[in-house]
Design a protein around this motif. Structure first.
Motif, mmCIF file in Angstrom:
data_model
loop_
_atom_site.group_PDB
_atom_site.id
_atom_site.type_symbol
_atom_site.label_atom_id
_atom_site.label_comp_id
_atom_site.label_asym_id
_atom_site.label_seq_id
_atom_site.Cartn_x
_atom_site.Cartn_y
_atom_site.Cartn_z
ATOM 1 N N MET A 234 43.984 72.807 53.036
ATOM 2 C CA MET A 234 43.566 71.675 52.203
ATOM 3 C C MET A 234 43.204 72.188 50.805
ATOM 4 O O MET A 234 42.173 72.839 50.612
ATOM 5 C CB MET A 234 42.384 70.942 52.838
ATOM 6 N N ASN A 235 44.035 71.891 49.839
ATOM 7 C CA ASN A 235 43.866 72.405 48.479
ATOM 8 C C ASN A 235 43.458 71.268 47.544
ATOM 9 O O ASN A 235 44.299 70.473 47.102
ATOM 10 C CB ASN A 235 45.158 73.055 47.995
ATOM 11 N N PHE A 236 42.179 71.199 47.222
ATOM 12 C CA PHE A 236 41.682 70.101 46.386
ATOM 13 C C PHE A 236 42.071 70.260 44.925
ATOM 14 O O PHE A 236 41.959 69.304 44.148
ATOM 15 C CB PHE A 236 40.167 69.969 46.545
ATOM 16 N N ALA A 237 42.558 71.446 44.544
ATOM 17 C CA ALA A 237 43.088 71.598 43.194
ATOM 18 C C ALA A 237 44.291 70.694 42.966
ATOM 19 O O ALA A 237 44.635 70.392 41.813
ATOM 20 C CB ALA A 237 43.468 73.063 42.945
ATOM 21 N N PHE A 238 44.918 70.256 44.037
ATOM 22 C CA PHE A 238 46.062 69.352 43.906
ATOM 23 C C PHE A 238 45.650 68.049 43.218
ATOM 24 O O PHE A 238 46.460 67.425 42.527
ATOM 25 C CB PHE A 238 46.661 69.062 45.284
ATOM 26 N N TYR A 239 44.395 67.635 43.404
ATOM 27 C CA TYR A 239 43.902 66.397 42.789
ATOM 28 C C TYR A 239 43.281 66.629 41.410
ATOM 29 O O TYR A 239 42.944 65.662 40.724
ATOM 30 C CB TYR A 239 42.802 65.769 43.657
ATOM 31 N N TYR A 240 43.064 67.868 41.036
ATOM 32 C CA TYR A 240 42.206 68.207 39.904
ATOM 33 C C TYR A 240 43.010 68.282 38.613
ATOM 34 O O TYR A 240 43.886 69.134 38.474
ATOM 35 C CB TYR A 240 41.532 69.551 40.175
ATOM 36 N N ASN A 241 42.716 67.377 37.702
ATOM 37 C CA ASN A 241 43.361 67.359 36.392
ATOM 38 C C ASN A 241 42.461 68.112 35.414
ATOM 39 O O ASN A 241 41.439 67.585 34.963
ATOM 40 C CB ASN A 241 43.555 65.920 35.917
ATOM 41 N N TYR B 291 52.506 70.053 50.830
ATOM 42 C CA TYR B 291 52.252 70.896 49.659
ATOM 43 C C TYR B 291 50.778 70.964 49.273
ATOM 44 O O TYR B 291 50.362 71.908 48.614
ATOM 45 C CB TYR B 291 53.089 70.400 48.476
ATOM 46 N N SER B 292 50.003 69.989 49.681
ATOM 47 C CA SER B 292 48.561 70.011 49.408
ATOM 48 C C SER B 292 47.737 70.278 50.659
ATOM 49 O O SER B 292 46.560 70.642 50.569
ATOM 50 C CB SER B 292 48.120 68.673 48.814
ATOM 51 N N GLY B 293 48.342 70.073 51.835
ATOM 52 C CA GLY B 293 47.605 70.214 53.080
ATOM 53 C C GLY B 293 46.683 69.054 53.381
ATOM 54 O O GLY B 293 45.871 69.121 54.308
ATOM 55 N N THR C 232 31.726 60.283 45.594
ATOM 56 C CA THR C 232 32.873 61.148 45.326
ATOM 57 C C THR C 232 32.468 62.550 44.879
ATOM 58 O O THR C 232 33.319 63.431 44.804
ATOM 59 C CB THR C 232 33.786 60.514 44.264
ATOM 60 N N ARG C 233 31.182 62.791 44.609
ATOM 61 C CA ARG C 233 30.811 64.160 44.232
ATOM 62 C C ARG C 233 30.986 65.138 45.394
ATOM 63 O O ARG C 233 30.972 66.355 45.170
ATOM 64 C CB ARG C 233 29.417 64.228 43.634
ATOM 65 N N ILE C 234 31.176 64.625 46.620
ATOM 66 C CA ILE C 234 31.454 65.523 47.738
ATOM 67 C C ILE C 234 32.747 66.292 47.505
ATOM 68 O O ILE C 234 32.886 67.445 47.947
ATOM 69 C CB ILE C 234 31.514 64.753 49.080
ATOM 70 N N ILE C 235 33.707 65.693 46.776
ATOM 71 C CA ILE C 235 34.955 66.416 46.494
ATOM 72 C C ILE C 235 34.651 67.667 45.694
ATOM 73 O O ILE C 235 35.136 68.758 45.996
ATOM 74 C CB ILE C 235 35.956 65.538 45.710
ATOM 75 N N GLY C 236 33.844 67.516 44.641
ATOM 76 C CA GLY C 236 33.487 68.665 43.824
ATOM 77 C C GLY C 236 32.701 69.708 44.592
ATOM 78 O O GLY C 236 32.941 70.910 44.455
ATOM 79 N N TYR C 237 31.762 69.266 45.431
ATOM 80 C CA TYR C 237 30.985 70.221 46.215
ATOM 81 C C TYR C 237 31.905 71.051 47.105
ATOM 82 O O TYR C 237 31.772 72.285 47.186
ATOM 83 C CB TYR C 237 29.958 69.482 47.078
ATOM 84 N N VAL C 238 32.830 70.395 47.786
ATOM 85 C CA VAL C 238 33.736 71.113 48.678
ATOM 86 C C VAL C 238 34.651 72.038 47.885
ATOM 87 O O VAL C 238 34.804 73.225 48.219
ATOM 88 C CB VAL C 238 34.554 70.113 49.520
ATOM 89 N N ALA C 239 35.259 71.508 46.828
ATOM 90 C CA ALA C 239 36.245 72.294 46.075
ATOM 91 C C ALA C 239 35.603 73.481 45.366
ATOM 92 O O ALA C 239 36.191 74.563 45.284
ATOM 93 C CB ALA C 239 36.968 71.396 45.073
ATOM 94 N N ILE C 240 34.393 73.309 44.835
ATOM 95 C CA ILE C 240 33.685 74.422 44.209
ATOM 96 C C ILE C 240 33.290 75.444 45.266
ATOM 97 O O ILE C 240 33.454 76.658 45.078
ATOM 98 C CB ILE C 240 32.453 73.914 43.427
#
Length: 524
Positions: free
Chosen positions: A192-199, A129-131, A251-259
């Motif tokens: 790969m959907n990083f919104a799955f982790y994003y609250n 569901y998140s990939g 961990t800011r790499i998550i934001g860079y990728v997701a943005i």
């Protein structure tokens, strides 16, 4: 291009080391400057890169192409670990690109190596569901691990946001580096959907931006978790209790990728804390920060900074080098953010040097999580440069400091240590510092080789305890990948950054990074 060709280029008298076929570098995107080094130093850096690549080759399983997490210093295939992670796989992918760029392997060999990994990734078990990829796989078979190979203890399948962030970043680099691999790399990454982790409400419904969870378990683990689902796709999962809430972190790499992928709003960039506020509600942090609130894109940001040995900087969580500088391998932070990262990165490196040479008196510097020369693995850093009051420490004895928190109960300052113990230095931290203290970094690498038996067939061993001269004689895919990323950018015309920062990524990230000013003097 053969290895001798790149060595010849490094020995030349041209103003910069630019390989044939290199794309034109975007103006003003990088602080890496190869002209800061002498011809002899450039040749030395090329040799470091070539030897480090040898360790990455040894880590790779010939059937799946997946790298093991670590291997012994003799590079024997029987010593490859029986586990790997998405981060390790990402490190191997971008290292292969560096090896091709620097002429250690041909373009065709790089395509074959990377293609084999992409084929294996396409076959690995994922969360549907998140990939996202699970945290541990067998590099020899690609099977998801449910028991730990070293002791048979159970593994509760987990999907880490930051590990998937590094893998996605590597896939973005692969897709932009070689058109013949773009379709296959994008096919692996597209789900790969990083919104799955994003609250989105991590800081309150009215804050305007959210934060990422550390990861999730599809099935309830021992101790439980936070049952939720932020995108409504599939059943609820058990998230970690924490969010990644600090800015100067790997961990800011998550934001860079997701943005960059358009999966979360750009305002997220301003949601993690630079420091926590300067009041007693946050008196658990390492020291009382200096700063005030600023508004960016409608987000109120406390522009806090720490002060240490005459330096002012935004701390990382533990005071380690890879937290501060690993994302900089992918995004030209100091150039895009001259008033933020352009001030912080040099100050952070200077603080590490000050600690190692002056405060602790080790005669060496470069502190970051690495192999423990007295054990297996441990987090190392400079305690006062981290937000965590417990701190990552620089020595075996875990020597800490406590500056107190003025005006708050139970946080009176404590006497500073009168000595430090067996300090642990890791070479990857020094390589990360090359753009910001080039001569100091070269000198430190030379001193490490002169003072310790720290160099092997695969380059620098992972760490050394400097007072006892105890060396951790093994290679880690993560740490070797950071070394090759740094050297690839320096010697290979910014190859990692230029492939990560395509037009879409620059359009979505550069403005946010550029408008911020950290509470750091421009002239310190």
């Amino acid at each position: 291009m053969k290895r001798r060709s790149i060595l010849a280029l490094a020995a030349g008298t041209s103003a910069a080391l630019v390989l044939p076929g290199s794309p034109a570098r975007a103006a003003g995107t990088v602080p890496y400057d190869v002209t800061a080094f002498t011809d002899s130093q450039r040749r030395e850096l090329v040799r470091y890169a070539a030897d480090t690549w040898r360790s990455m080759e040894a880590l790779a399983d010939p059937t799946t192409g997946l790298p093991a997490d670590n291997i012994d210093g003799d590079l024997g295939e029987d010593s490859r670990s029986a586990y790997t992670s998405p981060t390790n796989i990402g490190c191997y992918l971008w290292s292969a690109i560096v090896a091709r760029k620097l002429g250690f392997i041909s373009r065709q060999a790089a395509r074959e190596r990377i293609g084999k990994v992409l084929d294996t990734l396409a076959s690995l078990q994922r969360h549907p569901y998140s990939g996202m990829f699970y945290n541990w796989y067998d590099p020899a078979t690609g099977d998801m691990l449910t028991t730990w190979p070293e002791d048979g203890s159970p593994i509760y399948p987990f999907l880490s946001s930051v590990d998937n962030g590094w893998l996605a970043a590597a896939l973005m680099v692969v897709g932009n580096d070689d058109p013949s691999l773009r379709r296959r790399a994008n096919a692996v990454r597209k789900d790969m959907n990083f919104a799955f982790y994003y609250n989105p409400d991590a800081l309150g419904e009215d804050f305007g931006a959210g934060q990422f969870r550390g990861g999730f378990w599809p099935e309830e683990p021992p101790g439980g978790g936070v049952l939720d689902n932020y995108v409504g796709s599939g059943p609820d999962v058990w998230f970690t209790g924490h969010h990644y809430g600090t800015h100067n972190s790997e961990t800011r790499i998550i934001g860079y990728v997701a943005i960059a992928l358009g999966q979360v709003p750009v305002e997220h960039y301003f949601a993690p804390a630079r420091t926590f506020a300067d009041n007693c509600d946050w008196s658990w942090q390492e020291m009382k920060p200096v700063g005030d609130f600023q508004n960016y894109l409608g987000i109120e940001v406390f522009e806090g900074a720490y002060q240490y040995r005459g330096l002012r900087f935004v701390p990382s969580w533990g005071g380690s080098m890879f937290e501060a500088l690993m994302p900089d391998l992918f995004v030209p932070e100091a150039t895009w953010g001259p008033n933020s990262w352009g001030r912080n990165h040099p100050a952070f490196v200077r603080g590490q040097i000050e600690h190692g040479l002056a405060e602790a008196g080790y005669g060496h510097w470069g502190f970051s999580p690495a192999s423990d020369p007295h054990g297996t693995y441990r987090e190392y850093g400079v305690d006062p440069m981290g937000l965590d009051s417990a701190g990552y420490t620089s020595d075996k004895e875990r020597t800490t400091v406590d500056y107190g928190f003025a005006g708050c109960p139970d946080r009176e300052p404590q006497p500073e240590p009168d000595h430090y113990g067996d300090g642990v230095v890791t070479p990857h931290a020094v390589f990360l510092a090359l753009p910001y203290a080039p001569m100091e970094a070269m000198e430190q690498l030379t001193r490490l080789r002169a003072d310790f038996d720290i160099y092997g067939t695969g380059g620098f061993y992972d760490a050394v305890a400097v007072r006892s001269a105890t060396v951790a004689r093994r290679y880690l895919a993560l740490d070797q990948g950071m070394i090759l990323g740094a050297l690839g950018n320096l010697l290979g015309d910014d190859v990692i950054r230029s492939n990560f920062c395509d037009d879409r990524t620059e359009h979505r990230l550069r403005h946010a990074i550029g408008i911020e000013e950290f509470n750091i003097p421009a002239d310190q």
